[in-house]
Design a protein around this motif. Structure first.
Motif, PDB file in Angstrom:
ATOM      1  N   TRP A  99       0.817  -1.206   0.000  1.00 57.34           N
ATOM      2  CA  TRP A  99       0.000   0.000   0.000  1.00 57.34           C
ATOM      3  C   TRP A  99       0.853   1.260   0.000  1.00 57.34           C
ATOM      4  CZ3 TRP A  99       1.521   2.772   4.138  1.00 57.34           C
ATOM      5  CH2 TRP A  99       2.092   2.082   5.211  1.00 57.34           C
ATOM      6  N   GLU A 100       2.144   1.123   0.300  1.00 56.87           N
ATOM      7  CA  GLU A 100       3.029   2.296   0.372  1.00 56.87           C
ATOM      8  C   GLU A 100       3.209   2.975  -0.974  1.00 56.87           C
ATOM      9  OE1 GLU A 100       6.366   1.166   3.528  1.00 56.87           O
ATOM     10  OE2 GLU A 100       5.571  -0.577   2.461  1.00 56.87           O
ATOM     11  N   GLY A 101       2.975   2.240  -2.073  1.00 56.25           N
ATOM     12  CA  GLY A 101       3.035   2.840  -3.393  1.00 56.25           C
ATOM     13  C   GLY A 101       4.444   3.137  -3.860  1.00 56.25           C
ATOM     14  N   GLY A 102       4.561   3.869  -4.974  1.00 55.12           N
ATOM     15  CA  GLY A 102       5.865   4.183  -5.537  1.00 55.12           C
ATOM     16  C   GLY A 102       6.631   2.920  -5.881  1.00 55.12           C
ATOM     17  N   MET A 103       7.892   2.854  -5.475  1.00 58.74           N
ATOM     18  CA  MET A 103       8.715   1.688  -5.753  1.00 58.74           C
ATOM     19  C   MET A 103       8.312   0.476  -4.926  1.00 58.74           C
ATOM     20  SD  MET A 103      12.467   3.472  -6.132  1.00 58.74           S
ATOM     21  CE  MET A 103      13.309   1.885  -6.199  1.00 58.74           C
ATOM     22  N   ARG A 104       7.353   0.658  -4.016  1.00 54.24           N
ATOM     23  CA  ARG A 104       6.847  -0.464  -3.231  1.00 54.24           C
ATOM     24  C   ARG A 104       5.442  -0.882  -3.666  1.00 54.24           C
ATOM     25  NH1 ARG A 104       8.979  -0.067   3.014  1.00 54.24           N
ATOM     26  NH2 ARG A 104      11.204  -0.053   2.506  1.00 54.24           N
ATOM     27  N   GLY A 105       4.910  -0.218  -4.667  1.00 52.69           N
ATOM     28  CA  GLY A 105       3.546  -0.487  -5.092  1.00 52.69           C
ATOM     29  C   GLY A 105       3.441  -1.584  -6.134  1.00 52.69           C
ATOM     30  N   PRO A 106       2.239  -2.120  -6.370  1.00 55.65           N
ATOM     31  CA  PRO A 106       2.042  -3.191  -7.341  1.00 55.65           C
ATOM     32  C   PRO A 106       2.465  -2.838  -8.762  1.00 55.65           C
ATOM     33  CG  PRO A 106       0.132  -3.009  -5.911  1.00 55.65           C
ATOM     34  CD  PRO A 106       1.000  -1.819  -5.608  1.00 55.65           C
ATOM     35  N   GLU A 107       2.261  -1.589  -9.169  1.00 56.73           N
ATOM     36  CA  GLU A 107       2.605  -1.216 -10.550  1.00 56.73           C
ATOM     37  C   GLU A 107       4.110  -1.343 -10.783  1.00 56.73           C
ATOM     38  OE1 GLU A 107       0.744   0.601  -8.481  1.00 56.73           O
ATOM     39  OE2 GLU A 107      -1.228   0.213  -9.388  1.00 56.73           O
ATOM     40  N   PHE A 108       4.889  -0.823  -9.840  1.00 61.71           N
ATOM     41  CA  PHE A 108       6.343  -0.935  -9.981  1.00 61.71           C
ATOM     42  C   PHE A 108       6.764  -2.399  -9.884  1.00 61.71           C
ATOM     43  CE2 PHE A 108      10.719  -0.966  -8.403  1.00 61.71           C
ATOM     44  CZ  PHE A 108      11.326  -0.084  -9.283  1.00 61.71           C
ATOM     45  N   ALA A 109       6.129  -3.150  -8.989  1.00 61.31           N
ATOM     46  CA  ALA A 109       6.466  -4.568  -8.841  1.00 61.31           C
ATOM     47  C   ALA A 109       6.270  -5.307 -10.153  1.00 61.31           C
ATOM     48  CB  ALA A 109       5.612  -5.198  -7.744  1.00 61.31           C
ATOM     49  N   ARG A 172       0.083  11.014  13.657  1.00 59.34           N
ATOM     50  CA  ARG A 172       0.793  10.881  12.395  1.00 59.34           C
ATOM     51  C   ARG A 172       2.136  10.196  12.643  1.00 59.34           C
ATOM     52  NH1 ARG A 172      -0.592  15.061   8.408  1.00 59.34           N
ATOM     53  NH2 ARG A 172       1.605  15.216   7.867  1.00 59.34           N
ATOM     54  N   PRO A 173       2.505   9.233  11.795  1.00 63.20           N
ATOM     55  CA  PRO A 173       3.802   8.568  11.955  1.00 63.20           C
ATOM     56  C   PRO A 173       4.943   9.515  11.614  1.00 63.20           C
ATOM     57  CG  PRO A 173       2.319   7.312  10.533  1.00 63.20           C
ATOM     58  CD  PRO A 173       1.714   8.667  10.715  1.00 63.20           C
ATOM     59  N   PRO A 174       6.146   9.246  12.115  1.00 62.54           N
ATOM     60  CA  PRO A 174       7.314  10.036  11.711  1.00 62.54           C
ATOM     61  C   PRO A 174       7.564   9.890  10.208  1.00 62.54           C
ATOM     62  CG  PRO A 174       7.807   8.618  13.605  1.00 62.54           C
ATOM     63  CD  PRO A 174       6.477   8.194  13.092  1.00 62.54           C
ATOM     64  N   ARG A 175       8.107  10.898   9.613  1.00 63.35           N
ATOM     65  CA  ARG A 175       8.504  10.880   8.200  1.00 63.35           C
ATOM     66  C   ARG A 175       7.321  10.665   7.258  1.00 63.35           C
ATOM     67  NH1 ARG A 175      11.969   8.008  11.112  1.00 63.35           N
ATOM     68  NH2 ARG A 175      11.049   6.023  10.487  1.00 63.35           N
ATOM     69  N   LEU A 176       6.126  10.975   7.711  1.00 59.39           N
ATOM     70  CA  LEU A 176       4.944  10.762   6.888  1.00 59.39           C
ATOM     71  C   LEU A 176       5.003  11.535   5.575  1.00 59.39           C
ATOM     72  CD1 LEU A 176       1.990   9.704   6.516  1.00 59.39           C
ATOM     73  CD2 LEU A 176       1.245  11.824   7.608  1.00 59.39           C
ATOM     74  N   PRO A 187       0.214  14.132   1.835  1.00 57.88           N
ATOM     75  CA  PRO A 187       0.348  13.552   3.175  1.00 57.88           C
ATOM     76  C   PRO A 187      -0.974  13.215   3.847  1.00 57.88           C
ATOM     77  CG  PRO A 187       1.927  15.325   2.888  1.00 57.88           C
ATOM     78  CD  PRO A 187       1.041  15.352   1.686  1.00 57.88           C
ATOM     79  N   GLU A 188      -1.991  14.056   3.679  1.00 59.77           N
ATOM     80  CA  GLU A 188      -3.273  13.782   4.332  1.00 59.77           C
ATOM     81  C   GLU A 188      -3.921  12.523   3.760  1.00 59.77           C
ATOM     82  OE1 GLU A 188      -4.335  15.150   7.050  1.00 59.77           O
ATOM     83  OE2 GLU A 188      -2.506  16.366   6.996  1.00 59.77           O
ATOM     84  N   ALA A 189      -3.844  12.358   2.439  1.00 58.29           N
ATOM     85  CA  ALA A 189      -4.421  11.164   1.818  1.00 58.29           C
ATOM     86  C   ALA A 189      -3.657   9.915   2.253  1.00 58.29           C
ATOM     87  CB  ALA A 189      -4.402  11.306   0.303  1.00 58.29           C
ATOM     88  N   HIS A 190      -2.343  10.039   2.368  1.00 56.15           N
ATOM     89  CA  HIS A 190      -1.525   8.899   2.790  1.00 56.15           C
ATOM     90  C   HIS A 190      -1.856   8.510   4.232  1.00 56.15           C
ATOM     91  CE1 HIS A 190       1.824   6.225   1.982  1.00 56.15           C
ATOM     92  NE2 HIS A 190       2.396   6.552   3.129  1.00 56.15           N
ATOM     93  N   PHE A 191      -2.002   9.491   5.085  1.00 57.39           N
ATOM     94  CA  PHE A 191      -2.343   9.234   6.486  1.00 57.39           C
ATOM     95  C   PHE A 191      -3.728   8.593   6.585  1.00 57.39           C
ATOM     96  CE2 PHE A 191      -3.394  11.226  10.845  1.00 57.39           C
ATOM     97  CZ  PHE A 191      -2.878  10.113  11.520  1.00 57.39           C
ATOM     98  N   ALA A 192      -4.672   9.088   5.799  1.00 61.35           N
ATOM     99  CA  ALA A 192      -6.026   8.517   5.816  1.00 61.35           C
ATOM    100  C   ALA A 192      -6.002   7.057   5.362  1.00 61.35           C
ATOM    101  CB  ALA A 192      -6.946   9.339   4.924  1.00 61.35           C
TER     102      ALA A 192
END
Length: 382
Positions: A99-109, A172-176, A187-192
């Motif tokens: 769910w983290e997206g980017g280089m950790r997301g399904p599309e990149f995978a 909110r987590p650190p480094r959000l 950031p708000e969408a990621h936190f949600a």
């Protein structure tokens, strides 16, 4: 084309320790009698090729600068070359599905998986795939299973990177902000998103039960990541998850051993002498006899260096230390055809300078994958 030759004069790391016998290579395997041209490797050591059970050092080749370069296949060729230069002949490429997206997301995978499929048959190093699935990413389980089937993925590791304590308090987590930007979200969408995944935690155990049963039916090896307790390891074992990757405590590592599970530790942790995340030091786990394999984690040169570090620290003898990067990982991955210099095994071999312990030649499945320095003249001599 596979080599057909016999290496003489070197020290050879056999399952029982150093030996002075010849090593013959023919048809991609280790032959049981001398064949072809003789190559004098006096002054060098010959060891089994490294089997890397978990490594994500390929990421910098696949995405060297976010959004700037998308030469995925060329990047994977470079990965294979780096692996060979580090003595790694079998590499389990650990790719997030998160769910983290980017280089950790399904599309990149899926781009990574496609690149491995395109390149794997053109390089000597055996490139294999590990899918690292986030346990709370329930909406993507079906898509992840489809990827396992499509790309023939034989190893799935289950992770949970949600900071549950903070989310339970609504904090909110650190480094959000940085994590959100990497994912392409504000950031708000990621936190949600994180709050929503945390709120659905009650659905996770049953979903994992079903997923693990389906993966087991496919013959997929399964591992858990960052176990912290005996109870946590027992829970995974009940689902058929028998590999414990990078346990964070001695308790978890001991529980894995007591339950007949296998333990993978990070080679960079051994080289550093400590975990970069403040968890139990790999050296302490090895000292207790609880390690089955050392993996590159994020740094491909580390397995070879970590094996010798175990020797320097008096934790293991040379044969035992090298087994952690060759036969040990091969066996936990179910690869019975490699990991030791024995006739009939795949000709996965490396040549090392005895004084510097520098890897100067790597042969994978009987093909030269890496060759550098003065030893090249010996291989190329008529």
């Amino acid at each position: 084309m596979s080599l057909e030759m016999t290496w003489t004069g070197a020290r050879v790391m056999t399952p029982a320790g150093w030996d002075s016998g010849a090593v013959a290579v023919a048809g991609g395997v280790i032959a049981d009698a001398p064949v072809g041209r003789r190559v004098d490797l006096s002054g060098y050591d010959v060891l089994p090729g490294i089997v890397d059970a978990h490594g994500d050092g390929f990421e910098r080749h696949m995405a060297p600068r976010r959004g700037a370069l998308r030469e995925r296949d060329a990047g994977m060729v470079a990965v294979a070359a780096e692996l060979a230069a580090c003595g790694i002949t079998t590499a389990m490429l650990a790719q997030f599905w998160s769910w983290e997206g980017g280089m950790r997301g399904p599309e990149f995978a899926e781009e990574v998986f496609a690149s491995v499929a395109a390149v794997a048959g053109t390089v000597p190093v055996d490139l294999r795939l590990q899918l690292r699935l986030e346990t709370h990413f329930l909406e993507s389980f079906a898509r992840a299973e489809a990827a396992v089937d499509r790309w023939g993925i034989g190893y799935v590791v289950l992770n949970d990177h949600l900071p549950h304590d903070r989310l339970a308090e609504g904090r909110r987590p650190p480094r959000l902000t940085g994590q959100a930007l990497k994912s392409g979200r504000n950031p708000e969408a990621h936190f949600a998103l994180m709050l929503g995944l945390h709120a659905a935690a009650a659905e996770v155990p049953a979903a994992l039960d079903g997923l693990c049963a389906r993966l087991a039916a496919r013959g997929v090896a399964m591992g858990s990541h960052d176990d912290r307790s005996a109870a946590q390891r027992a829970g995974w074992r009940a689902r058929g998850v028998r590999i414990s990757e990078f346990p964070e405590t001695l308790e978890a590592a001991q529980a894995a051993r007591d339950g007949g599970d296998t333990v993978v530790l990070g080679a960079p942790n051994v080289v550093r002498g400590a975990s970069h995340a403040g968890n139990v030091a790999a050296q302490a786990v090895i000292a207790e006899g609880l390690c089955d394999a050392l993996a590159s984690d994020y740094h491909y040169p580390s397995p070879a260096r970590a094996a010798w570090r175990c020797v320097e620290l008096g934790l293991l003898d040379e044969a035992g230390a090298w087994r952690l990067v060759s036969e040990g990982p091969a066996r936990l991955l179910g690869l019975e055809d490699r990991g030791a210099i024995v006739p009939g095994q795949r000709a996965d071999l490396l040549v090392m300078e005895r004084e510097t312990r520098r890897i100067v030649a790597t042969v994978a499945a009987g093909q030269i994958a890496w060759l550098s320095g003065p030893v090249a003249a010996r291989f190329m001599a008529g």
